[in-house]
Design a protein around this motif. Structure first.
Motif, PDB file in Angstrom:
ATOM      1  N   GLY A 383      -5.726  34.691  19.237  1.00  0.00           N
ATOM      2  CA  GLY A 383      -4.578  35.527  19.032  1.00  0.00           C
ATOM      3  C   GLY A 383      -3.239  34.611  19.455  1.00  0.00           C
ATOM      4  N   MET A 384      -3.530  34.005  20.450  1.00  0.00           N
ATOM      5  CA  MET A 384      -2.430  33.073  20.908  1.00  0.00           C
ATOM      6  C   MET A 384      -2.047  31.925  19.692  1.00  0.00           C
ATOM      7  SD  MET A 384      -0.308  32.540  23.354  1.00  0.00           S
ATOM      8  CE  MET A 384       1.051  30.991  23.708  1.00  0.00           C
ATOM      9  N   ARG A 385      -2.993  31.479  19.277  1.00  0.00           N
ATOM     10  CA  ARG A 385      -2.827  30.559  18.196  1.00  0.00           C
ATOM     11  C   ARG A 385      -2.144  31.085  16.863  1.00  0.00           C
ATOM     12  NH1 ARG A 385      -7.358  28.594  18.435  1.00  0.00           N
ATOM     13  NH2 ARG A 385      -8.365  29.916  16.529  1.00  0.00           N
ATOM     14  N   ASP A 386      -2.681  32.145  16.696  1.00  0.00           N
ATOM     15  CA  ASP A 386      -1.810  32.856  15.247  1.00  0.00           C
ATOM     16  C   ASP A 386      -0.310  33.251  15.824  1.00  0.00           C
ATOM     17  OD1 ASP A 386      -4.218  32.698  14.051  1.00  0.00           O
ATOM     18  OD2 ASP A 386      -4.798  34.789  14.594  1.00  0.00           O
ATOM     19  N   ALA A 387      -0.333  33.645  16.819  1.00  0.00           N
ATOM     20  CA  ALA A 387       1.134  33.966  17.549  1.00  0.00           C
ATOM     21  C   ALA A 387       1.956  32.728  17.333  1.00  0.00           C
ATOM     22  CB  ALA A 387       1.337  34.546  18.760  1.00  0.00           C
ATOM     23  N   ILE A 388       1.600  31.643  17.681  1.00  0.00           N
ATOM     24  CA  ILE A 388       2.405  30.407  17.692  1.00  0.00           C
ATOM     25  C   ILE A 388       2.770  30.021  16.320  1.00  0.00           C
ATOM     26  CG2 ILE A 388       2.385  27.899  18.290  1.00  0.00           C
ATOM     27  CD1 ILE A 388       0.771  28.484  20.896  1.00  0.00           C
ATOM     28  N   ILE A 389       1.744  29.879  15.282  1.00  0.00           N
ATOM     29  CA  ILE A 389       2.107  29.621  13.885  1.00  0.00           C
ATOM     30  C   ILE A 389       3.100  30.704  13.315  1.00  0.00           C
ATOM     31  CG2 ILE A 389       0.777  29.775  11.682  1.00  0.00           C
ATOM     32  CD1 ILE A 389      -1.722  28.562  13.017  1.00  0.00           C
ATOM     33  N   ALA A 390       2.699  31.782  13.655  1.00  0.00           N
ATOM     34  CA  ALA A 390       3.908  32.714  13.191  1.00  0.00           C
ATOM     35  C   ALA A 390       5.271  32.597  13.615  1.00  0.00           C
ATOM     36  CB  ALA A 390       3.440  34.336  13.363  1.00  0.00           C
ATOM     37  N   PHE A 391       5.430  32.206  14.768  1.00  0.00           N
ATOM     38  CA  PHE A 391       6.793  31.852  15.658  1.00  0.00           C
ATOM     39  C   PHE A 391       7.343  30.550  14.921  1.00  0.00           C
ATOM     40  CE2 PHE A 391       9.274  29.651  18.662  1.00  0.00           C
ATOM     41  CZ  PHE A 391      10.313  30.635  18.892  1.00  0.00           C
ATOM     42  N   ASP A 392       6.440  29.549  14.718  1.00  0.00           N
ATOM     43  CA  ASP A 392       6.913  28.339  13.812  1.00  0.00           C
ATOM     44  C   ASP A 392       7.526  28.641  12.489  1.00  0.00           C
ATOM     45  OD1 ASP A 392       6.246  27.178  16.130  1.00  0.00           O
ATOM     46  OD2 ASP A 392       4.501  26.131  15.519  1.00  0.00           O
ATOM     47  N   LYS A 393       6.747  29.439  11.905  1.00  0.00           N
ATOM     48  CA  LYS A 393       6.908  29.849  10.360  1.00  0.00           C
ATOM     49  C   LYS A 393       8.181  30.560  10.574  1.00  0.00           C
ATOM     50  CE  LYS A 393       5.228  31.763   6.208  1.00  0.00           C
ATOM     51  NZ  LYS A 393       6.206  32.684   5.919  1.00  0.00           N
ATOM     52  N   LEU A 507      11.863  35.933  13.338  1.00  0.00           N
ATOM     53  CA  LEU A 507      11.876  35.156  14.505  1.00  0.00           C
ATOM     54  C   LEU A 507      11.698  35.754  15.874  1.00  0.00           C
ATOM     55  CD1 LEU A 507      11.833  32.087  15.551  1.00  0.00           C
ATOM     56  CD2 LEU A 507      14.393  32.235  15.388  1.00  0.00           C
ATOM     57  N   GLN A 508      12.482  36.859  15.928  1.00  0.00           N
ATOM     58  CA  GLN A 508      12.520  37.464  17.118  1.00  0.00           C
ATOM     59  C   GLN A 508      11.074  38.155  17.306  1.00  0.00           C
ATOM     60  OE1 GLN A 508      15.914  40.585  16.942  1.00  0.00           O
ATOM     61  NE2 GLN A 508      17.463  38.663  17.330  1.00  0.00           N
ATOM     62  N   LEU A 509      10.724  38.929  16.367  1.00  0.00           N
ATOM     63  CA  LEU A 509       9.160  39.342  16.278  1.00  0.00           C
ATOM     64  C   LEU A 509       8.240  38.377  16.777  1.00  0.00           C
ATOM     65  CD1 LEU A 509       9.530  41.811  13.150  1.00  0.00           C
ATOM     66  CD2 LEU A 509       9.554  42.414  15.667  1.00  0.00           C
ATOM     67  N   ALA A 510       8.189  37.254  15.991  1.00  0.00           N
ATOM     68  CA  ALA A 510       7.323  36.250  16.178  1.00  0.00           C
ATOM     69  C   ALA A 510       7.261  35.796  17.813  1.00  0.00           C
ATOM     70  CB  ALA A 510       7.365  35.094  15.232  1.00  0.00           C
ATOM     71  N   ASN A 511       8.466  35.753  18.188  1.00  0.00           N
ATOM     72  CA  ASN A 511       8.704  35.397  19.622  1.00  0.00           C
ATOM     73  C   ASN A 511       8.128  36.339  20.457  1.00  0.00           C
ATOM     74  OD1 ASN A 511       9.418  34.054  21.888  1.00  0.00           O
ATOM     75  ND2 ASN A 511      11.759  34.753  21.943  1.00  0.00           N
ATOM     76  N   GLY A 512       8.222  37.874  20.312  1.00  0.00           N
ATOM     77  CA  GLY A 512       7.510  38.779  21.361  1.00  0.00           C
ATOM     78  C   GLY A 512       6.186  38.789  21.122  1.00  0.00           C
ATOM     79  N   SER A 513       5.610  38.460  19.826  1.00  0.00           N
ATOM     80  CA  SER A 513       4.153  38.358  19.780  1.00  0.00           C
ATOM     81  C   SER A 513       3.592  37.111  20.359  1.00  0.00           C
ATOM     82  CB  SER A 513       3.715  38.170  17.940  1.00  0.00           C
ATOM     83  OG  SER A 513       4.351  39.564  17.621  1.00  0.00           O
ATOM     84  N   MET A 514       4.111  36.218  20.351  1.00  0.00           N
ATOM     85  CA  MET A 514       3.979  35.087  21.023  1.00  0.00           C
ATOM     86  C   MET A 514       3.636  34.979  22.596  1.00  0.00           C
ATOM     87  SD  MET A 514       5.415  31.141  20.750  1.00  0.00           S
ATOM     88  CE  MET A 514       6.665  31.447  21.693  1.00  0.00           C
ATOM     89  N   GLU A 515       4.817  35.717  22.968  1.00  0.00           N
ATOM     90  CA  GLU A 515       4.654  36.041  24.498  1.00  0.00           C
ATOM     91  C   GLU A 515       3.697  37.149  25.044  1.00  0.00           C
ATOM     92  OE1 GLU A 515       6.578  34.303  26.935  1.00  0.00           O
ATOM     93  OE2 GLU A 515       7.721  33.382  25.316  1.00  0.00           O
ATOM     94  N   GLN A 516       3.625  38.127  24.209  1.00  0.00           N
ATOM     95  CA  GLN A 516       2.318  39.100  24.488  1.00  0.00           C
ATOM     96  C   GLN A 516       0.939  38.398  24.536  1.00  0.00           C
ATOM     97  OE1 GLN A 516       2.297  42.404  21.875  1.00  0.00           O
ATOM     98  NE2 GLN A 516       0.598  43.514  22.967  1.00  0.00           N
ATOM     99  N   ALA A 517       0.554  37.501  23.420  1.00  0.00           N
ATOM    100  CA  ALA A 517      -0.549  36.741  23.142  1.00  0.00           C
ATOM    101  C   ALA A 517      -0.665  35.862  24.351  1.00  0.00           C
ATOM    102  CB  ALA A 517      -0.631  36.168  22.080  1.00  0.00           C
TER     103      ALA A 517
END
Length: 576
Positions: A383-393, A507-517
């Motif tokens: 989950g953490m890896r997927d959140a980081i990939i989504a934030f970078d994209k 970008l804002q959603l990806a940043n929130g998902s990454m913090e939660q992961a």
């Protein structure tokens, strides 16, 4: 079955001398004496009840012949039989018989199917039939009939009544007899067929009983050798040789820190124990695995404990056991069960020392706690890896949208929307002036004699205004040097701005998902809650001597039964 009593005298009431003499005289007249020699007795002729009665009447009437004959009387005359019966009854009444003798005579008469009208009539009828009711054999025949053997209860009583008087009464007084000289008294060597058959049947029965006893003895020997002896050996081991083992029990369950149901539509309906069922099963499998045994051996010395010399050879490991041998003993001594309805995991650890069993249980619980937390670690890392990939994209998409908007602004040079607004304002002003000039021209033309100069001026202004409006509209709608009109440039710039806004939101959603992961990855989501702590036992739990001995008996008996049935079936198949 009744037995004839052997007493010669019993319950014989003494009577007066006169009555006894009369009775003896009457019996002497009625029954032939057995003491007379058989040569002087004429051969018995077939006699009936009537002939015996006539003899009795003649003997009774002899003493009365000397008496004077009574004179003849007139009136009703009875028959000779009635007169004889009454005479016999009077003679019997004068004998002075006791009440007991009369009742006994009535019972004897009823036994021989006679129908007396009174006790004296019973004596008379019995004497006519040639039966002495007062003879001891007749008294005892009320219980056992003498004719034809013993009389059993329920047998027909007519057997003696059917005999002739000579057979029934003449030979009752039996005296010792002499054996004729010419008769052969030695036993014969010839055996009748019936006796031979009876003897053969007896021998067959004895042979069958002997074979049965032999088979029963062999069966008991086999049971003693194949069932009882192994059972005794097993019982001796459980009671005298087996090392006592101490068991430590503990209960624990798994609690999840995640949402109750996740994305499942039944998340709020299912109880919490079903959500942790797979984790509990995974923990159960881990604690019963070779990995847990090796770790327990490294931390607490599992092999060293079960290789001690004071443990019995059956439960003891070899001096240098392999992991496979130790794992077999581990599975036998560590028992884990899971109840899916309650979500509870129950563990029982057996060891030769209660303190060692308690240490083993606590180590295994700690291993389970670590394992249950690491079960979902891979999922959290993914989950953490997927959140980081989504934030970078999302960051890359936002950067591309910004570059596109900047490029459009540079190409257009000015804001197309502002230029379009300015052109639209000019067009609006010129259209207003054109409307005024057209109204003024119409007003001049409405005069009958308009001023030609003013009319021409108004027509010129109208023509110039129309030309200006056409120029402005062409500038607004026709493409420029780059091939795009102002409207197209404005729409492209608006789309670029919309893409930039969308990229910012992503970008804002990806940043929130990454913090939660990151938060989920750093916290513990499964907890192992110990409900029953392991406590050292004071008394040994194993072996269960009585239960194990009974179980061994049943096992050996079942094995013997199966082998016996198989052997009997094979023997029957071979012989048939």
């Amino acid at each position: 079955m009744t037995t004839k009593p052997k007493a010669r005298k019993f319950r014989i009431k003494r009577s007066t001398p006169t009555a006894s003499a009369a009775t003896e005289e009457t019996v002497r007249r009625a029954v032939p004496q057995a003491s007379e020699p058989p040569a002087q007795t004429p051969p018995p002729a077939p006699q009936g009840p009537g002939r015996v009665a006539d003899q009795l009447r003649q003997q009774t009437a002899r003493p009365q012949q000397a008496a004077p004959q009574p004179q003849a009387r007139t009136g009703e005359v009875s028959s000779a039989a009635q007169v004889a019966g009454e005479t016999d009854i009077d003679a019997i009444r004068r004998e002075g018989l006791t009440g007991r003798q009369l009742r006994m005579a009535r019972r004897v008469a009823q036994k021989h199917n006679l129908a007396p009208t009174s006790d004296f009539d019973a004596v008379r009828l019995l004497r006519e039939a040639g039966i002495d009711p007062f003879q001891r054999s007749n008294m005892l025949e009320l219980v056992v009939p003498p004719a034809g053997g013993e009389h059993r209860e329920g047998a027909p009583p007519e057997m003696l009544g059917q005999l002739t008087p000579t057979q029934a009464g003449a030979g009752r007084v039996k005296l010792p007899q002499t054996i004729p000289a010419g008769r052969e008294t030695l036993p014969s060597t010839e055996i009748s067929p019936a006796e031979r058959r009876a003897r053969e049947i007896t021998e067959i029965q004895r042979d069958i009983s002997r074979r049965r006893r032999k088979k029963m003895g062999l069966l008991l020997v086999r049971l003693a050798f194949f069932v009882m002896m192994p059972t005794l050996l097993a019982g001796y081991y459980f009671y005298a040789i087996a090392t006592p083992m101490y068991a430590t029990e503990s209960d624990f369950l798994i609690i999840s820190n995640e949402g109750s149901g996740g994305t499942s539509p039944f998340g709020g309906i299912l109880p919490p124990q079903f959500s942790t069922g797979p984790d509990a099963i995974a923990v159960q499998g881990y604690l019963q695995s070779k990995d847990a045994m090796i770790r327990l051996n490294n931390d607490a010395g599992f092999k060293d404990h079960f290789t001690q010399e004071w443990i019995d050879p059956i439960q003891r490991l070899t001096p240098d056991p392999t992991n496979e041998e130790a794992f077999k003993l581990y599975k036998k001594n560590v028992k884990i069960g899971y109840d899916p309805t309650e979500g509870m995991i129950r563990m029982e650890v057996v060891a030769a020392d209660p303190n060692v069993a308690t240490d083993y249980a606590r180590n295994l619980i700690s291993y389970a706690s670590e394992r249950i937390n690491n079960i979902s670690q891979g999922q959290r890392d993914d989950g953490m890896r997927d959140a980081i990939i989504a934030f970078d994209k999302a960051k890359q998409d936002r950067l591309e949208a910004q570059e596109k908007l900047i490029r459009l602004k540079n190409e257009n040079g000015a804001d197309p929307e502002a230029v379009i607004a300015a052109y639209r304002a000019q067009i609006t002003n010129y259209e207003t002036l054109l409307i005024e000039k057209e109204l003024e021209l119409a007003a001049l033309l409405d005069n009958s004699r308009p001023n030609q100069a003013k009319v021409d001026g108004a027509r010129g202004d109208t023509r110039r205004l129309k030309a200006t409006l056409l120029t402005l509209n062409n500038r607004l709608n026709l493409p420029g040097a780059d091939g795009l009109s102002l409207a197209q440039q404005a729409v492209a710039q608006q789309l670029a701005q919309a893409d930039l806004a969308n990229a910012d939101a992503n970008l804002q959603l990806a940043n929130g998902s990454m913090e939660q992961a990151r938060t989920e990855a750093n916290r513990q989501v499964r907890y192992l809650n110990v409900a029953v702590e392991p406590v050292a036992s004071e008394e040994p739990s194993y072996p269960r001597s009585f239960e194990n001995t009974i179980l061994a008996f049943l096992i050996f008996a079942g094995i013997y039964l199966m082998i016996s049935l198989t052997a009997s079936i094979l023997r029957e198949q071979v012989t048939s």
